[in-house]
Design a protein around this motif. Structure first.
Motif, mmCIF file in Angstrom:
data_model
loop_
_atom_site.group_PDB
_atom_site.id
_atom_site.type_symbol
_atom_site.label_atom_id
_atom_site.label_comp_id
_atom_site.label_asym_id
_atom_site.label_seq_id
_atom_site.Cartn_x
_atom_site.Cartn_y
_atom_site.Cartn_z
ATOM 1 N N UNK A 157 23.217 31.502 29.031
ATOM 2 C CA UNK A 157 22.756 30.301 28.823
ATOM 3 C C UNK A 157 24.190 29.475 28.293
ATOM 4 N N UNK A 158 25.086 30.136 27.685
ATOM 5 C CA UNK A 158 26.348 29.374 27.345
ATOM 6 C C UNK A 158 26.953 28.938 28.494
ATOM 7 N N UNK A 159 26.813 29.673 29.847
ATOM 8 C CA UNK A 159 27.386 29.255 30.817
ATOM 9 C C UNK A 159 27.059 28.129 31.547
ATOM 10 N N UNK A 160 25.480 28.112 31.581
ATOM 11 C CA UNK A 160 24.632 27.066 31.960
ATOM 12 C C UNK A 160 25.125 25.676 31.337
ATOM 13 N N UNK A 161 25.493 25.677 30.238
ATOM 14 C CA UNK A 161 25.914 24.581 29.237
ATOM 15 C C UNK A 161 27.282 24.158 29.804
ATOM 16 N N UNK A 192 14.429 32.655 22.068
ATOM 17 C CA UNK A 192 15.051 32.720 20.992
ATOM 18 C C UNK A 192 16.502 32.250 20.913
ATOM 19 N N UNK A 193 17.047 32.488 21.965
ATOM 20 C CA UNK A 193 18.576 32.296 22.315
ATOM 21 C C UNK A 193 18.746 30.865 22.780
ATOM 22 N N UNK A 194 17.788 30.095 22.959
ATOM 23 C CA UNK A 194 17.718 28.522 23.405
ATOM 24 C C UNK A 194 17.615 28.298 24.808
#
Length: 243
Positions: A157-161, A192-194
């Motif tokens: 999800x960090x990558x997706x941002x 939980x991790x957004x």
């Protein structure tokens, strides 16, 4: 390679010869060629998969992935063989985990995701690693491998941002889909991790680029991943409705 050729390589002893060659050679180029040949001869061939589903083969793959001196080409050839062995093969999924190959894949994935623009410049390697992770988890569903791979969700999800390229995000979204399929624990971990917010935001951004074919394909992938996260999970459905 044609099916007849794959059968001939196996029946003539070619698979075992290549396996023996990998056990004895110290030349990187020969290892790369042998790994690639084994992968090509095993791809979509149940009988060849069965013959090579043994701990020694996975130990060689692990050594190629984990070795400090291994080149990118050697690692890619090893990932390709792993992908061909594990696809639709529950026993090989377990061997991948027990031999350390799954941990190697996860390490490669983290390194690529956290290395800035490398994930884009090494799109082919990234796609191969992501596909190999997916087959270690899915078809058949492997709950233990799903659980282990769920530690990658924050990185995903960090990558997706940070990244918007469809060629990078499409395989990642497929990985999310199989990681959470029929797994409420992983579905809850996404929230939980957004992850739900991240994917919803990505989907909203893609609607503004709906005229681009690649973006439309990516939007379909996002919807599919969201659907997998919500199926059989009432709390996440309520969360999405409220959002």
């Amino acid at each position: 390679m044609a099916d007849e050729a794959r059968d001939y390589v196996r029946e003539s002893g070619g698979l075992l010869y290549l396996y023996s060659l990998l056990q004895t050679t110290d030349f990187p180029n020969i290892k790369i060629a042998a790994l690639f040949c084994l992968a090509s001869a095993t791809e979509k061939n149940v009988f060849s998969q069965t013959l090579l589903t043994q701990h020694g083969v996975f130990s060689i793959i692990h050594g190629s992935l984990h070795g400090v001196t291994s080149t990118d080409k050697l690692r890619q050839a090893a990932v390709f063989l792993l992908l061909c062995l594990v696809a639709n093969n529950g026993q090989s999924q377990n061997e991948a985990r027990d031999s350390g190959c799954l941990a190697d894949l996860m390490g490669m994935f983290r390194k690529l995701v956290t290395s800035g623009n490398n994930v884009i410049s090494k799109a082919r390697q990234f796609g191969l690693v992501t596909s190999a992770l997916s087959v270690c988890i899915n078809n058949p569903q492997n709950e233990e491998n799903q659980r282990l791979c769920s530690t990658l969700l924050p990185h995903i999800f960090s990558l997706m941002m940070r990244v918007s390229e469809p060629q990078t995000l499409c395989p990642v979204l497929s990985l999310v889909g199989v990681m959470v399929a029929n797994n409420v624990f992983n579905q809850d971990r996404v929230k939980k991790c957004g992850g739900l917010d991240t994917m919803a935001s990505l989907l909203c951004n893609l609607t503004n680029r709906s005229g681009e074919e690649d973006c439309l394909t990516l939007a379909v992938q996002v919807v599919g991943a969201l659907d997998s996260c919500l199926t059989e999970n009432d709390s996440e459905k309520i969360f999405c409705v409220e959002e």
